[in-house]
Scaffold this active site. Structure first.
Site, PDB file in Angstrom:
ATOM      1  CB  SER A  15      34.821 -38.308   4.322  1.00  0.00           C
ATOM      2  OG  SER A  15      35.598 -38.846   5.358  1.00  0.00           O
ATOM      3  N   GLY A  16      34.763 -37.050   1.594  1.00  0.00           N
ATOM      4  CA  GLY A  16      34.037 -36.246   0.607  1.00  0.00           C
ATOM      5  C   GLY A  16      34.228 -36.751  -0.806  1.00  0.00           C
ATOM      6  CB  CYS A  43      37.207 -40.415   8.192  1.00  0.00           C
ATOM      7  SG  CYS A  43      35.928 -41.195   9.151  1.00  0.00           S
ATOM      8  CB  CYS A  48      36.201 -40.949  12.513  1.00  0.00           C
ATOM      9  SG  CYS A  48      36.247 -39.615  11.316  1.00  0.00           S
ATOM     10  CE  LYS A  51      37.641 -40.195  17.406  1.00  0.00           C
ATOM     11  NZ  LYS A  51      37.348 -38.815  17.039  1.00  0.00           N
ATOM     12  CE1 TYR A 181      37.529 -34.584  16.847  1.00  0.00           C
ATOM     13  CE2 TYR A 181      37.704 -32.314  16.103  1.00  0.00           C
ATOM     14  CZ  TYR A 181      37.637 -33.666  15.823  1.00  0.00           C
ATOM     15  OH  TYR A 181      37.672 -34.099  14.524  1.00  0.00           O
ATOM     16  CB  ILE A 182      42.306 -33.979  17.636  1.00  0.00           C
ATOM     17  CG1 ILE A 182      41.242 -34.073  16.531  1.00  0.00           C
ATOM     18  CG2 ILE A 182      43.435 -34.975  17.383  1.00  0.00           C
ATOM     19  CD1 ILE A 182      41.740 -33.761  15.126  1.00  0.00           C
ATOM     20  CD  GLU A 185      37.999 -37.307  19.935  1.00  0.00           C
ATOM     21  OE1 GLU A 185      36.775 -37.360  19.824  1.00  0.00           O
ATOM     22  OE2 GLU A 185      38.764 -37.378  18.953  1.00  0.00           O
ATOM     23  CG  HIS A 439      12.608 -45.041  34.902  1.00  0.00           C
ATOM     24  ND1 HIS A 439      13.374 -43.988  35.378  1.00  0.00           N
ATOM     25  CD2 HIS A 439      12.428 -45.903  35.928  1.00  0.00           C
ATOM     26  CE1 HIS A 439      13.635 -44.210  36.662  1.00  0.00           C
ATOM     27  NE2 HIS A 439      13.082 -45.365  37.020  1.00  0.00           N
ATOM     28  CD  GLU A 444      14.430 -41.674  33.215  1.00  0.00           C
ATOM     29  OE1 GLU A 444      13.195 -41.644  33.194  1.00  0.00           O
ATOM     30  OE2 GLU A 444      15.079 -42.484  33.897  1.00  0.00           O
TER      31      GLU A 444
HETATM   32  C1  FAD Z   1      42.567 -37.692  14.773  1.00  0.00           C
HETATM   33  C2  FAD Z   1      41.303 -37.289  14.067  1.00  0.00           C
HETATM   34  C3  FAD Z   1      40.082 -37.706  14.558  1.00  0.00           C
HETATM   35  C4  FAD Z   1      38.914 -37.357  13.919  1.00  0.00           C
HETATM   36  N1  FAD Z   1      37.739 -37.785  14.450  1.00  0.00           N
HETATM   37  C5  FAD Z   1      36.577 -37.456  13.845  1.00  0.00           C
HETATM   38  C6  FAD Z   1      35.343 -37.924  14.365  1.00  0.00           C
HETATM   39  O1  FAD Z   1      35.298 -38.613  15.393  1.00  0.00           O
HETATM   40  N2  FAD Z   1      34.211 -37.598  13.703  1.00  0.00           N
HETATM   41  C7  FAD Z   1      34.220 -36.826  12.561  1.00  0.00           C
HETATM   42  O2  FAD Z   1      33.159 -36.574  11.997  1.00  0.00           O
HETATM   43  N3  FAD Z   1      35.381 -36.374  12.046  1.00  0.00           N
HETATM   44  C8  FAD Z   1      36.554 -36.672  12.661  1.00  0.00           C
HETATM   45  N4  FAD Z   1      37.738 -36.234  12.121  1.00  0.00           N
HETATM   46  C9  FAD Z   1      37.698 -35.359  10.928  1.00  0.00           C
HETATM   47  C10 FAD Z   1      37.491 -36.159   9.644  1.00  0.00           C
HETATM   48  O3  FAD Z   1      38.443 -37.184   9.562  1.00  0.00           O
HETATM   49  C11 FAD Z   1      37.604 -35.222   8.447  1.00  0.00           C
HETATM   50  O4  FAD Z   1      36.725 -34.139   8.619  1.00  0.00           O
HETATM   51  C12 FAD Z   1      37.252 -35.927   7.139  1.00  0.00           C
HETATM   52  O5  FAD Z   1      38.097 -37.024   6.916  1.00  0.00           O
HETATM   53  C13 FAD Z   1      37.373 -34.933   5.979  1.00  0.00           C
HETATM   54  O6  FAD Z   1      37.146 -35.586   4.762  1.00  0.00           O
HETATM   55  P1  FAD Z   1      37.764 -35.008   3.422  1.00  0.00           P
HETATM   56  O7  FAD Z   1      37.169 -35.805   2.302  1.00  0.00           O
HETATM   57  O8  FAD Z   1      37.638 -33.549   3.385  1.00  0.00           O
HETATM   58  O9  FAD Z   1      39.334 -35.288   3.540  1.00  0.00           O
HETATM   59  P2  FAD Z   1      40.170 -36.588   3.864  1.00  0.00           P
HETATM   60  O10 FAD Z   1      39.349 -37.642   4.481  1.00  0.00           O
HETATM   61  O11 FAD Z   1      41.365 -36.131   4.610  1.00  0.00           O
HETATM   62  O12 FAD Z   1      40.613 -37.126   2.441  1.00  0.00           O
HETATM   63  C14 FAD Z   1      41.494 -36.419   1.616  1.00  0.00           C
HETATM   64  C15 FAD Z   1      42.245 -37.419   0.754  1.00  0.00           C
HETATM   65  O13 FAD Z   1      42.837 -36.746  -0.329  1.00  0.00           O
HETATM   66  C16 FAD Z   1      44.084 -37.322  -0.607  1.00  0.00           C
HETATM   67  N5  FAD Z   1      44.842 -36.317  -1.345  1.00  0.00           N
HETATM   68  C17 FAD Z   1      45.167 -35.072  -0.922  1.00  0.00           C
HETATM   69  N6  FAD Z   1      45.782 -34.391  -1.903  1.00  0.00           N
HETATM   70  C18 FAD Z   1      45.851 -35.238  -2.970  1.00  0.00           C
HETATM   71  C19 FAD Z   1      46.380 -35.099  -4.287  1.00  0.00           C
HETATM   72  N7  FAD Z   1      46.902 -33.938  -4.706  1.00  0.00           N
HETATM   73  N8  FAD Z   1      46.303 -36.155  -5.117  1.00  0.00           N
HETATM   74  C20 FAD Z   1      45.746 -37.328  -4.712  1.00  0.00           C
HETATM   75  N9  FAD Z   1      45.231 -37.507  -3.483  1.00  0.00           N
HETATM   76  C21 FAD Z   1      45.276 -36.465  -2.622  1.00  0.00           C
HETATM   77  C22 FAD Z   1      44.641 -37.648   0.773  1.00  0.00           C
HETATM   78  O14 FAD Z   1      45.630 -38.654   0.692  1.00  0.00           O
HETATM   79  C23 FAD Z   1      43.386 -38.110   1.506  1.00  0.00           C
HETATM   80  O15 FAD Z   1      43.216 -39.503   1.410  1.00  0.00           O
HETATM   81  C24 FAD Z   1      38.940 -36.568  12.732  1.00  0.00           C
HETATM   82  C25 FAD Z   1      40.173 -36.156  12.211  1.00  0.00           C
HETATM   83  C26 FAD Z   1      41.340 -36.505  12.870  1.00  0.00           C
HETATM   84  C27 FAD Z   1      42.655 -36.047  12.307  1.00  0.00           C
END
Ligand code: FAD
Length: 469
Positions: A15-16, A43, A48, A51, A181-182, A185, A439, A444
């Protein structure tokens, strides 16, 4: 760009990372992103999105049961677990492609391999044809988090959330360990899909950190749905037997299951990142320490998302990434606030919440007024479903501002998202009172709550008045 191969090197295509890479490239920066696994990160692949898709699948169980009261006669329902898994996998593969196209379309150079920090400006990536080095003016670490399982005898037999989506075969009897929460869920989703679910949590009540009333209310509703919820219970050992997995509980009791999910926490994904070589600092919990602008101890390296272990949610990682991009390539004025981040829990029923819990509001503001209602939704007057809905407003008595809004009930996330705007805008209870309801809806109720709860808000006001007299 003298001496550098790129302006920004992003580690992690979740995501980030994807958001930061895409936005920076659109602003003209030369961006390289390394991802070792599937694009989209937690995610999209194991969080997310899958799930929520499974949560939708589980909802049908209630809908089929509820339909009879509305005159529908249906045959016996049967879940085709293989079809659900296949359809989910197909949709996730489509999203992986969308992420790929978004990045390439924005001009980001995409590397598929594990990235390691060598120093403040150098990253090594292990590619299929060997390791290569990149020199970058700035490096963004967006490596996310990973599930962690405590040490106990039989640990090798248990699963984490990463393995739940492709489980084979469907577990007839599932034990979920954890109270976050996980855990809730997955317990609720697999219960809905037809498993017999036992949830074990060592604490006093599930969902620590959420409003106490919401926690107790949801626990009650989950139990009504058939969940066997056991609080103050921990696992001592797990053993494989011919009939399944045998769990010995802290009480000495034992239960058997086909699968055991441990959802007891997640840790930042920092192993093998080369943090020591780069000189980054870690918190006692292993998260990369950053300041309010997401700068690490090394000025050229920034970090966002779960790897910094602040609020582990996708929209938070996205918003943090936007602050970083604005700081490096924009006006530098963008900031991020963690106070009013709305969240939802996709149990059955769902939870939606924004702002302070009643307990937090009392600690911060002293005198608060609490407005609450719980009722049977209109749908369930005919369905016969005993599910109830809880709605609650927490108001700072001095300013009249609504500082917390909580709901347990159908579509709570959808409803609370809208109200989060009102809280962000500083809406007072008087503004809520002036707002006309739609309503007949459950939502509401949030604008028609008139009387504060006696014995809570009133009592606190009286106490605060006495104290200041
Ligand atoms: C079961 C579950 C359900 C969730 N449900 C929700 C929800 O409903 N709503 C919500 O807002 N959030 C939810 N989350 C949380 C959400 O998924 C995370 O907060 C979000 O994905 C964080 O984003 P990020 O970019 O920090 O990391 P991530 O999305 O985890 O991405 C990190 C990426 O970096 C890669 N990586 C790591 N190290 C290296 C490396 N050294 N070299 C190359 N690649 C690397 C990984 O492979 C991964 O793809 C949930 C999480 C889980 C586990």
């Amino acid at each position: 760009m003298s001496g550098f191969d790129c302006d920004l090197f992003v580690i992690g295509g979740g995501s980030g990372g994807v958001r930061a890479a895409r936005m920076a490239a659109q602003l003209g920066a030369r961006v390289v992103l390394a991802e070792a696994a599937a694009l989209g990160g937690t995610c999209v692949n194991v969080g997310c999105i899958p799930k929520k898709l499974y949560s939708h699948a589980a909802e049908y169980a209630d809908h089929f049961r509820d339909a009879a009261g509305f005159g529908w006669d249906l045959g016996p329902a049967r879940l085709d677990w293989q079809r659900l898994k296949q359809n989910r996998a197909q949709e996730i593969a489509r999203l992986n492609d969308v992420y790929d196209q978004l990045l390439r379309g924005a001009g980001v150079e995409l590397l598929r391999g594990w990235a390691t920090l060598c120093d403040g400006h150098t990253v090594q990536v292990a590619l299929a044809d060997g390791a290569r080095h990149w020199r970058a003016r700035h490096i963004l670490v967006a490596a996310g988090g990973t599930p962690s399982v405590p040490h106990f005898p039989g640990r090798e037999h248990v699963l984490t959330s990463d393995q739940m989506f492709d489980l084979e075969p469907f577990p007839r009897r599932l034990v979920v360990v954890g109270g976050g929460y996980i855990a809730c869920e997955f317990a609720s989703i697999f219960q809905g899909l037809g498993a017999q679910v036992t949830q074990l949590y060592r604490g006093e009540q599930i969902l620590r950190g959420f409003d106490d009333e919401v926690r107790a209310f949801l626990a009650q509703e989950l139990v009504k749905h058939g969940l066997d919820l056991r609080l103050r219970t921990d696992v001592a050992a797990v053993e494989r037997r011919p009939t399944g997995l045998a769990l010995t509980l802290s009480s000495g009791e034992s239960i058997e299951a086909d699968a055991v999910l441990y959802a007891t926490g997640r840790i930042p994904n920092v192993a093998g990142l080369g943090l020591e070589a780069a000189g980054l600092r870690l918190s006692p919990h292993g998260a990369i320490v950053v300041d309010e602008r997401y700068r690490t101890a090394v000025p050229s390296i920034l970090a966002v998302g779960d790897v910094t272990a602040r609020l582990q949610l996708t929209p938070v990682a996205l918003a943090e990434a936007m602050v970083v991009v604005d700081q490096l390539y924009g006006s530098g004025e963008r900031t991020m606030g963690y106070e009013l981040v709305p969240t939802s829990i996709f149990t059955h029923p769902t939870v939606g919440t924004v702002g302070l819990t009643e307990e937090q509001a009392r600690a911060r503001h002293g005198a608060v007024r609490v407005f609450r209602t719980d009722f049977r939704a209109l749908r369930h007057t005919l369905s016969g479903n005993p599910e109830r809905t809880l709605m609650k407003l927490v108001v700072d008595a001095a300013s009249d501002r609504v500082v917390g809004l909580h709901m347990v009930g159908a579509e709570a996330g959808e409803i609370v998202q809208g109200f989060a705007v009102a809280l962000q805008a500083g809406a007072t209870k008087a503004v809520f009172d002036r707002t006309i309801g739609i309503h007949p809806t459950a939502a509401e109720e949030f604008v028609t709550l008139r009387e504060p709860v006696l014995g809570s808000g009133e009592e606190a006001v009286a106490r605060a008045t006495d104290a200041s007299a």
